[in-house]
Design a protein around this motif. Sequence first.
Motif, mmCIF file in Angstrom:
data_model
loop_
_atom_site.group_PDB
_atom_site.id
_atom_site.type_symbol
_atom_site.label_atom_id
_atom_site.label_comp_id
_atom_site.label_asym_id
_atom_site.label_seq_id
_atom_site.Cartn_x
_atom_site.Cartn_y
_atom_site.Cartn_z
ATOM 1 N N VAL A 33 0.856 -1.181 0.000
ATOM 2 C CA VAL A 33 0.000 0.000 0.000
ATOM 3 C C VAL A 33 0.898 1.238 0.000
ATOM 4 N N ALA A 34 0.329 2.376 -0.392
ATOM 5 C CA ALA A 34 1.129 3.593 -0.558
ATOM 6 C C ALA A 34 1.786 4.052 0.731
ATOM 7 N N ASN A 35 1.195 3.693 1.871
ATOM 8 C CA ASN A 35 1.738 4.094 3.168
ATOM 9 C C ASN A 35 2.729 3.087 3.741
ATOM 10 N N VAL A 79 2.616 -1.059 -6.253
ATOM 11 C CA VAL A 79 2.081 -0.272 -5.135
ATOM 12 C C VAL A 79 0.654 0.139 -5.483
ATOM 13 N N THR A 80 -0.248 -0.009 -4.512
ATOM 14 C CA THR A 80 -1.619 0.443 -4.690
ATOM 15 C C THR A 80 -1.873 1.631 -3.762
ATOM 16 N N GLY A 81 -3.117 2.040 -3.625
ATOM 17 C CA GLY A 81 -3.434 3.242 -2.866
ATOM 18 C C GLY A 81 -3.209 3.107 -1.371
ATOM 19 N N HIS A 82 -3.275 4.216 -0.677
ATOM 20 C CA HIS A 82 -3.124 4.319 0.769
ATOM 21 C C HIS A 82 -4.214 3.501 1.465
ATOM 22 N N HIS A 83 -3.888 2.963 2.639
ATOM 23 C CA HIS A 83 -4.887 2.145 3.335
ATOM 24 C C HIS A 83 -6.116 2.954 3.715
ATOM 25 N N ASP A 84 -5.972 4.244 3.986
ATOM 26 C CA ASP A 84 -7.131 5.067 4.309
ATOM 27 C C ASP A 84 -7.970 5.394 3.074
#
Length: 319
Positions: free
Chosen positions: A284-286, A298-303
């Motif tokens: 994830v991005a974070n 990489v995928t999006g942020h967990h939020d």
Amino acid sequence: MTRTPHPQPSGRPRTPGDSRPAVVVTDLDGTLLRADATVGERTLAALRATAAAGTRIVFATARPAWSARAVLAGASGLGALLVSSNGALVSELDSGRVRRVRAMSPATVRAALAEVSELPDLPGLPQQAERAEPMEPAAADGSEESAGSDGSDGSDGSGLPRRPVWAVDREHDRLLGPGWPDVLASGPAAAGRVHAVPDDLPVLCLMVHLGAGRRLPALGVRGAVRWTSSAPGLLEISAPEADKVSAVACLLEETGVGWDRVLAFGDAPNDAGLLTAAGTGVAVANAAPEVSALADAVTGHHDEEGVARWLEAMCPDPR
């Protein structure tokens, strides 16, 4: 969704495959769960669509099973498997039936605590008494207090302890060592205060918070135990085969599925092995920089429900 291949330790990039995976393995905190420790409706819908398409869902987390089930209440009915306590316990999410256990004896845990206490520049790990003291009840909601009974350990104002503290997870409860603060509160459960690790039951995971701002030591197998981490400053110690990769490998062996047909999501050092073993490892991005560097993409942020975003692209809604 970003699908940028990252170089592997060998220097050879691995490109994610195009075929639908047979198994999706996802971490919880920092990956599938949002910052408030909930699963978003978008993520639940994506998980249901993935399961309906015939892909087995496996949740793999450092949380103990009782805590993971609480945050995954909305994910029932998927036929999912739960790898909890960093791989020490494998069970069926819906029924709770245990499939695999890798635990440590109390003596092994006490020896590990002694080894941690000898780390250089590590002040004041509360030493164990000669025998376990009677347990004192923790907060009614299962959360931990912010300081020891004498208030000596305290915190730095962020909720993190200034000095090293420890706790242990067993199959059905958590025991809090002297001064364990409200760090990684994991929801309602039986919990009690102890001054030593009791001899009555085996331990799934020993947690040592090294203190605010303190760097982790080298991770990996160290003698009779494995050291890993799911959060900054938090050292998690378990049996050598109590790791996410070993636990998932046993599940794959049971079904005859190879790692090349596994899609894995993660964010922390205890996810690194999964991301490198899987046919496609997605951070994830974070995620921690060292974890992102090992991932295929990489995928999006967990939020922002990055796992859902990836799964939606893999199993688009037919409506």
